[in-house]
Scaffold this motif. Structure first.
Motif, PDB file in Angstrom:
ATOM      1  N   GLY A  54       0.773  -1.224   0.000  1.00 44.15           N
ATOM      2  CA  GLY A  54       0.000   0.000   0.000  1.00 44.15           C
ATOM      3  C   GLY A  54       0.808   1.279   0.000  1.00 44.15           C
ATOM      4  O   GLY A  54       0.239   2.381  -0.046  1.00 44.15           O
ATOM      5  N   GLN A  55       2.148   1.170   0.028  1.00 47.02           N
ATOM      6  CA  GLN A  55       3.006   2.353   0.066  1.00 47.02           C
ATOM      7  C   GLN A  55       3.630   2.571  -1.312  1.00 47.02           C
ATOM      8  O   GLN A  55       4.451   1.761  -1.740  1.00 47.02           O
ATOM      9  CB  GLN A  55       4.111   2.189   1.109  1.00 47.02           C
ATOM     10  N   ILE A  56       3.230   3.642  -1.982  1.00 41.32           N
ATOM     11  CA  ILE A  56       3.695   3.921  -3.329  1.00 41.32           C
ATOM     12  C   ILE A  56       4.266   5.336  -3.370  1.00 41.32           C
ATOM     13  O   ILE A  56       3.624   6.279  -2.888  1.00 41.32           O
ATOM     14  CB  ILE A  56       2.544   3.837  -4.353  1.00 41.32           C
ATOM     15  N   SER A  57       5.437   5.471  -3.957  1.00 40.68           N
ATOM     16  CA  SER A  57       6.032   6.788  -4.192  1.00 40.68           C
ATOM     17  C   SER A  57       6.202   6.973  -5.687  1.00 40.68           C
ATOM     18  O   SER A  57       6.670   6.072  -6.381  1.00 40.68           O
ATOM     19  CB  SER A  57       7.385   6.902  -3.491  1.00 40.68           C
ATOM     20  N   SER A  58       5.802   8.139  -6.165  1.00 41.19           N
ATOM     21  CA  SER A  58       5.882   8.453  -7.584  1.00 41.19           C
ATOM     22  C   SER A  58       7.044   9.402  -7.831  1.00 41.19           C
ATOM     23  O   SER A  58       7.218  10.376  -7.095  1.00 41.19           O
ATOM     24  CB  SER A  58       4.580   9.099  -8.050  1.00 41.19           C
ATOM     25  N   GLU A  59       7.837   9.072  -8.864  1.00 40.47           N
ATOM     26  CA  GLU A  59       9.002   9.886  -9.159  1.00 40.47           C
ATOM     27  C   GLU A  59       8.734  10.922 -10.246  1.00 40.47           C
ATOM     28  O   GLU A  59       9.423  11.935 -10.313  1.00 40.47           O
ATOM     29  CB  GLU A  59      10.173   9.003  -9.607  1.00 40.47           C
ATOM     30  N   VAL A  60       7.787  10.666 -11.118  1.00 39.33           N
ATOM     31  CA  VAL A  60       7.516  11.606 -12.205  1.00 39.33           C
ATOM     32  C   VAL A  60       5.998  11.733 -12.394  1.00 39.33           C
ATOM     33  O   VAL A  60       5.276  10.758 -12.250  1.00 39.33           O
ATOM     34  CB  VAL A  60       8.161  11.151 -13.530  1.00 39.33           C
ATOM     35  N   PRO A  61       5.518  12.937 -12.719  1.00 45.37           N
ATOM     36  CA  PRO A  61       4.085  13.102 -12.973  1.00 45.37           C
ATOM     37  C   PRO A  61       3.716  12.477 -14.312  1.00 45.37           C
ATOM     38  O   PRO A  61       4.424  12.609 -15.277  1.00 45.37           O
ATOM     39  CB  PRO A  61       3.894  14.622 -13.005  1.00 45.37           C
ATOM     40  N   GLN A  62       2.606  11.756 -14.374  1.00 47.17           N
ATOM     41  CA  GLN A  62       2.250  11.068 -15.620  1.00 47.17           C
ATOM     42  C   GLN A  62       0.841  10.512 -15.463  1.00 47.17           C
ATOM     43  O   GLN A  62       0.242  10.632 -14.397  1.00 47.17           O
ATOM     44  CB  GLN A  62       3.218   9.932 -15.868  1.00 47.17           C
ATOM     45  N   ASN A  63       0.365   9.872 -16.499  1.00 51.50           N
ATOM     46  CA  ASN A  63      -0.969   9.274 -16.427  1.00 51.50           C
ATOM     47  C   ASN A  63      -0.907   7.821 -15.990  1.00 51.50           C
ATOM     48  O   ASN A  63      -1.862   7.076 -16.183  1.00 51.50           O
ATOM     49  CB  ASN A  63      -1.670   9.406 -17.781  1.00 51.50           C
ATOM     50  N   LEU A  64       0.202   7.398 -15.397  1.00 52.02           N
ATOM     51  CA  LEU A  64       0.325   6.047 -14.891  1.00 52.02           C
ATOM     52  C   LEU A  64       0.142   6.044 -13.382  1.00 52.02           C
ATOM     53  O   LEU A  64       0.361   7.056 -12.713  1.00 52.02           O
ATOM     54  CB  LEU A  64       1.707   5.481 -15.234  1.00 52.02           C
ATOM     55  N   SER A  65      -0.212   4.889 -12.853  1.00 53.68           N
ATOM     56  CA  SER A  65      -0.312   4.717 -11.403  1.00 53.68           C
ATOM     57  C   SER A  65       0.210   3.335 -11.051  1.00 53.68           C
ATOM     58  O   SER A  65       0.353   2.467 -11.919  1.00 53.68           O
ATOM     59  CB  SER A  65      -1.759   4.876 -10.932  1.00 53.68           C
ATOM     60  N   ALA A  66       0.522   3.132  -9.786  1.00 52.06           N
ATOM     61  CA  ALA A  66       1.025   1.849  -9.331  1.00 52.06           C
ATOM     62  C   ALA A  66       0.309   1.451  -8.053  1.00 52.06           C
ATOM     63  O   ALA A  66      -0.166   2.304  -7.303  1.00 52.06           O
ATOM     64  CB  ALA A  66       2.526   1.907  -9.100  1.00 52.06           C
ATOM     65  N   SER A  67       0.249   0.148  -7.832  1.00 51.71           N
ATOM     66  CA  SER A  67      -0.349  -0.359  -6.600  1.00 51.71           C
ATOM     67  C   SER A  67       0.423  -1.577  -6.137  1.00 51.71           C
ATOM     68  O   SER A  67       1.049  -2.289  -6.934  1.00 51.71           O
ATOM     69  CB  SER A  67      -1.830  -0.706  -6.815  1.00 51.71           C
TER      70      SER A  67
END
Lengths: 113, 111
Positions: A54-67
């Protein structure tokens, strides 16, 4: 021994369609997990990382997501693909220690038409 | 911001030659440096990991050195073989989840 799986291996999707790429790791627990994208002629770009469920960090803004629904499962998603999302997507894992080796999966080749 | 540069971008050598691949990085405050091999259309295979406190690591015909103060690493391949043909990537880890990659050196070893 540890193993990392990615699927699908290749994917061709139309612009505007959804995306779901899956990565699973075997033989380890509580790994750090990473999604990278490698575009043609360019280096690896870190997209997301996760240090726990449940812990996700995003490095770049984009239309993708992760789980990360489970300890050893990491999913990359998009609601609507863009042409610029084409590339080679690599999942990787590393032990919790900062000095550990990072291991990569076999990758998914995504082509958006 | 950490920048990683690999020179040359491409290299072609005859079989049996010893060769050196170079990697430079701008921020010397690193945890470790890792060398990878990537075959066309495949994932990355880890070759060697050098911790920031180490000077070199060896595995078979491969030797990697690290000079953290000058921001440089080299990968030495002895007695190159056609099977060594691949792209070689170096990556430095700065903070815990910050790993920066170079663009790679594409190596071709001709029989």
């Amino acid at each position: 021994s540890q193993t990392i799986h990615q699927w699908p291996a290749t994917l061709v999707q139309p612009v505007g369609s959804p995306l779901s790429l899956e990565c699973t790791v075997e033989g380890t627990s509580n790994p750090n997990l990473y999604w990278y994208r490698q575009a043609a002629g360019r280096g690896l770009q870190l997209l997301f990382y996760s240090v726990g469920i449940g812990q996700i960090s995003s490095e770049v803004p984009q239309n993708l997501s992760a789980s990360r629904p489970q300890d050893r499962q990491f999913i990359l998603s998009s609601k609507k693909l863009l042409l610029s999302d084409s590339g080679f997507y690599l999942c990787a894992w590393r032990g919790a220690s900062g000095t550990d080796t990072q291991y990569f999966g076999p990758g998914t080749r995504l082509t958006v038409l | 911001k950490q920048e990683v540069t690999q020179i040359p971008a491409a290299l072609s050598v005859p079989e049996g030659e010893n060769l050196v691949l170079n990697c430079s990085f701008t921020d010397s405050a690193i945890y470790n440096l890792q060398w990878f091999r990537q075959d066309p259309g495949k994932g990355l295979t880890s070759l060697l990991l050098i911790q920031s406190s180490q000077r070199e690591q060896t595995s078979g015909r491969l030797n990697a050195s690290l000079d953290k103060s000058s921001g440089r690493s080299t990968l030495y391949i002895a007695a190159s073989q056609p099977g060594d043909s691949a792209t070689y990537l170096c990556a430095v880890r700065r903070r815990d989840n910050d790993m920066r990659f170079g663009a790679g050196t594409r190596l071709t070893v001709k029989p």
